[in-house]
Design an enzyme around this catalytic site. Structure first.
Site, short mmCIF file in Angstrom:
data_model
loop_
_atom_site.label_atom_id
_atom_site.label_comp_id
_atom_site.label_asym_id
_atom_site.label_seq_id
_atom_site.Cartn_x
_atom_site.Cartn_y
_atom_site.Cartn_z
N GLN A 114 55.93 23.89 -5.62
CA GLN A 114 54.57 24.11 -5.08
C GLN A 114 54.49 25.46 -4.31
O GLN A 114 55.04 25.69 -3.38
CB GLN A 114 54.05 23.04 -4.29
CG GLN A 114 52.80 23.03 -3.92
CD GLN A 114 52.33 21.48 -3.30
OE1 GLN A 114 52.56 20.49 -4.00
NE2 GLN A 114 51.98 21.35 -2.15
N GLY A 115 53.28 26.26 -4.75
CA GLY A 115 53.00 27.47 -3.90
C GLY A 115 51.55 27.74 -3.51
O GLY A 115 51.04 27.27 -4.40
N TYR A 116 51.34 28.42 -2.73
CA TYR A 116 49.85 28.54 -2.13
C TYR A 116 49.62 29.97 -2.45
O TYR A 116 50.25 30.94 -1.76
CB TYR A 116 49.70 28.14 -0.83
CG TYR A 116 49.99 26.52 -0.44
CD1 TYR A 116 48.82 25.83 -0.60
CD2 TYR A 116 51.22 26.12 -0.65
CE1 TYR A 116 49.05 24.40 -0.57
CE2 TYR A 116 51.31 24.79 -0.21
CZ TYR A 116 50.29 24.00 -0.35
OH TYR A 116 50.56 22.39 -0.43
N ILE A 117 48.34 30.14 -3.06
CA ILE A 117 47.79 31.49 -3.30
C ILE A 117 46.97 31.98 -2.28
O ILE A 117 46.93 33.19 -1.81
CB ILE A 117 47.23 31.51 -4.70
CG1 ILE A 117 48.27 31.38 -6.01
CG2 ILE A 117 46.29 32.67 -4.86
CD1 ILE A 117 47.29 31.22 -7.07
#
Length: 158
Positions: free
Chosen positions: A27-30
């Site tokens: 999971q990664g946040y933009i």
């Protein structure tokens, strides 16, 4: 709009029950805004998803959540935008005492962190829920334990 109403707990230990389904999550946040709005990318199992979450008006524990499936190529193109704001975990999903439990076993920099979440159909259901004895301290709404904070700042201070 689809709503997410959940409560989150820290676990001291976790042994997946035999019926639990395991999914590996990257999971990664933009984008993460000060009001808690987030835009995230997630690879979960064989799916790639772009998701947006934002709080509802009035301080309700409910959040609006919209997700759209992405192709692998789209995910790969967007993933570099999440550098410095990522986490990896294994999620175990199972039913206990009539509710679906999502137990997360964090990996890499967050190794050792164990949490459980339960989602509800209404705020009233969430408020009426009595957690099982093996759930630890409730961390619902604690900023240090939100996935966006864990992804950007790491484990909270002990």
């Amino acid at each position: 709009m689809p709503l997410e109403i959940e409560r989150k707990f820290r676990l001291a230990s976790f042994e997946p029950p035999p019926a639990a389904v395991r999914q590996h999550i990257e999971q990664g946040y933009i984008a993460i805004k000060d009001d808690g709005t987030e835009v995230r990318l997630r690879r979960i199992g064989g799916s790639c998803v772009l998701g947006v979450k934002r709080s509802t008006a009035g301080g309700s524990p409910a959040r609006i959540e919209v997700e759209r499936e992405l192709g692998e190529e789209e995910f790969t193109e967007l993933w570099p935008a999440t550098a410095g704001a990522r986490l990896v975990k294994d999620r175990y999903t199972f039913v206990e005492a009539g509710v679906t439990v999502y137990a997360d076993v964090y990996q890499e920099e967050l190794a050792g962190l164990l949490t459980a979440e339960v989602e509800f159909g209404s705020v009233a259901e969430a408020e009426a829920f009595t957690p099982p004895d093996w759930f630890g301290d409730e961390i619902t709404g604690v900023k240090a334990y939100k996935n966006q904070t864990l992804a950007t700042r790491g484990l909270p201070e002990a």
